[in-house]
Scaffold this motif. Structure first.
Motif, short mmCIF file in Angstrom:
data_model
loop_
_atom_site.label_atom_id
_atom_site.label_comp_id
_atom_site.label_asym_id
_atom_site.label_seq_id
_atom_site.Cartn_x
_atom_site.Cartn_y
_atom_site.Cartn_z
N THR A 2 -42.29 66.33 -26.69
CA THR A 2 -41.52 66.53 -25.27
C THR A 2 -40.90 67.93 -25.49
N THR A 3 -40.85 68.75 -24.43
CA THR A 3 -40.33 70.20 -24.45
C THR A 3 -39.52 70.33 -22.91
N ASN A 4 -38.58 71.12 -23.01
CA ASN A 4 -38.06 71.51 -21.86
C ASN A 4 -38.52 73.11 -21.60
N VAL A 5 -39.19 73.30 -20.39
CA VAL A 5 -40.03 74.53 -20.39
C VAL A 5 -39.47 75.32 -19.05
N THR A 6 -39.68 76.36 -18.58
CA THR A 6 -39.45 77.27 -17.59
C THR A 6 -40.84 77.65 -17.15
N ILE A 7 -40.92 77.41 -15.75
CA ILE A 7 -42.03 78.06 -14.76
C ILE A 7 -41.75 79.26 -14.15
N ALA A 8 -42.50 80.27 -14.29
CA ALA A 8 -42.47 81.33 -13.35
C ALA A 8 -42.79 80.99 -12.02
N THR A 9 -42.03 81.14 -11.08
CA THR A 9 -42.19 80.65 -9.36
C THR A 9 -42.80 81.77 -9.00
N LEU A 10 -43.36 81.32 -7.74
CA LEU A 10 -44.11 82.44 -6.86
C LEU A 10 -43.28 83.60 -6.48
N ASP A 11 -41.93 83.37 -6.49
CA ASP A 11 -41.02 84.67 -6.12
C ASP A 11 -40.48 85.19 -7.19
N GLN A 13 -39.10 84.11 -10.02
CA GLN A 13 -37.82 83.23 -10.53
C GLN A 13 -38.50 82.26 -11.65
N GLN A 14 -37.32 81.48 -12.23
CA GLN A 14 -37.52 80.67 -13.42
C GLN A 14 -37.27 79.21 -12.79
N MET A 15 -38.33 78.46 -12.71
CA MET A 15 -37.65 77.05 -12.74
C MET A 15 -38.07 76.00 -13.93
N PRO A 16 -36.79 75.26 -14.14
CA PRO A 16 -36.90 74.43 -15.30
C PRO A 16 -37.97 73.17 -15.07
N ALA A 17 -38.14 72.61 -16.12
CA ALA A 17 -39.14 71.52 -15.96
C ALA A 17 -39.05 70.88 -17.07
N TYR A 18 -39.80 69.41 -17.26
CA TYR A 18 -39.83 68.58 -18.28
C TYR A 18 -41.34 68.72 -18.70
N GLU A 19 -41.96 68.61 -19.92
CA GLU A 19 -43.06 68.67 -20.36
C GLU A 19 -43.28 68.10 -21.45
N LEU A 50 -48.43 59.33 -19.01
CA LEU A 50 -49.44 60.23 -18.79
C LEU A 50 -49.90 60.92 -20.09
N ALA A 51 -48.83 61.18 -20.84
CA ALA A 51 -49.06 62.12 -22.02
C ALA A 51 -49.98 60.84 -23.05
N ARG A 52 -49.50 59.82 -23.14
CA ARG A 52 -50.23 58.83 -23.94
C ARG A 52 -51.49 58.64 -23.54
N ASP A 53 -51.82 58.81 -22.25
CA ASP A 53 -53.35 58.70 -21.93
C ASP A 53 -54.12 60.02 -22.13
N GLY A 54 -53.41 60.96 -22.73
CA GLY A 54 -54.36 62.15 -23.15
C GLY A 54 -53.95 63.49 -22.25
N TYR A 55 -52.98 63.32 -21.20
CA TYR A 55 -52.82 64.40 -20.30
C TYR A 55 -51.64 65.31 -20.65
N LEU A 56 -51.46 66.64 -20.33
CA LEU A 56 -50.38 67.29 -20.22
C LEU A 56 -49.76 67.01 -19.22
N ALA A 57 -48.63 66.39 -18.95
CA ALA A 57 -47.68 66.00 -17.93
C ALA A 57 -46.55 67.17 -17.91
N VAL A 58 -46.50 67.49 -16.44
CA VAL A 58 -45.33 68.48 -16.28
C VAL A 58 -44.54 68.15 -14.82
N ALA A 59 -43.19 67.97 -14.98
CA ALA A 59 -42.24 67.55 -13.95
C ALA A 59 -41.58 68.72 -13.69
N PRO A 60 -41.77 69.31 -12.80
CA PRO A 60 -40.96 70.59 -12.36
C PRO A 60 -39.63 70.11 -11.59
N ASP A 61 -38.39 70.70 -11.79
CA ASP A 61 -37.20 70.26 -11.16
C ASP A 61 -37.38 70.94 -9.92
#
Length: 231
Positions: A2-11, A13-19, A50-61
């Motif tokens: 589990t990590t907390n990440v930031t995602i570069a938005t189209l404008d 900026q930086q959006m927080p997300a759970y990964e 979803l991660a237990r099923d083998g996927y990278l799962a990302v939930a953007p805030d």
């Protein structure tokens, strides 16, 4: 992991997300689209599964532009009312742009592999909009609200989509459900599955809304759907 990440938005900026990352190399990635309650413990639990099923799962805030880190409990009346108020202020078109940023982030993280999306409640509606407005490879919506008002976008859905419909949904009445079927049953990429007698939120991970048998059935169908279309 589990990590907390930031995602570069189209404008820019930086959006927080759970990964949540799987133990081995991801088979694909899935963007998890929140309910009106934010990226709360239930949404994080969806990512973990979803991660237990083998996927990278990302939930953007997706509420980060109003207030980062909102987490609400639908079983607490005051928090439910706050969630409904937030939904009324939320820019859904902007939310889709942020989801597109999350899709780009996830696709880069798995070296250009396939990316799906799954959403619940408001997130189910956004999953439908994502299917129509982005290049997501497959999408799933649980008890999506207001899809009958978005049928004009159905022609743009180019990849497989699955919609789980609660038969006794307090936010999506029978007439709206009929319009969804009338508008989408003949769509070659869209599958609708009804759950008679189930109410909105039946597949939540925790709390009073969960209907365990229906939730397990819907989640099994989602797993099979992603297995077929994402690998």
């Amino acid at each position: 992991m589990t990590t907390n990440v930031t995602i570069a938005t189209l404008d820019g900026q930086q959006m927080p997300a759970y990964e949540e990352q799987p133990d081995g190399a991801p088979r694909a990635a899935i963007v998890v689209i929140q309910e009106i309650f934010g990226v709360n413990v239930g949404i994080r639990s969806k990512c973990d599964a979803l991660a237990r099923d083998g996927y990278l799962a990302v939930a953007p805030d997706l509420f980060w532009r109003m207030e980062p880190g909102i987490e609400l409990d639908p079983d607490v009346p005051d928090q439910m009312q706050r969630a409904l108020s937030i939904m009324g202020q939320f820019d859904q078109d902007g939310g889709i742009r942020d989801i597109e940023a999350a899709i780009r982030y996830a696709r880069a993280a798995i070296d250009g592999g396939k990316v799906g999306a799954v959403g619940y409640c408001l997130g189910g509606r956004l999953a439908y909009m994502t299917a129509a407005r982005t290049d997501v490879d497959a999408s799933v919506g649980y008890y999506a609200v207001g899809v009958d008002g978005l049928l004009g976008e159905k022609h743009a859905i180019a990849h497989p989509m699955l919609l789980h419909i609660a038969g006794d949904d307090g936010f999506v009445d029978k007439e709206a459900q009929r319009r969804m079927h009338d508008g989408l049953d003949d769509h070659p990429k869209v599958t609708l599955i009804d759950y008679p007698g189930e109410d909105h939120g039946f597949a939540t991970e925790f709390g009073n809304r969960r209907s365990d048998a229906a939730a397990r059935q819907a989640d099994a169908r989602t797993a099979a759907f992603f297995g077929e279309h994402l690998g």
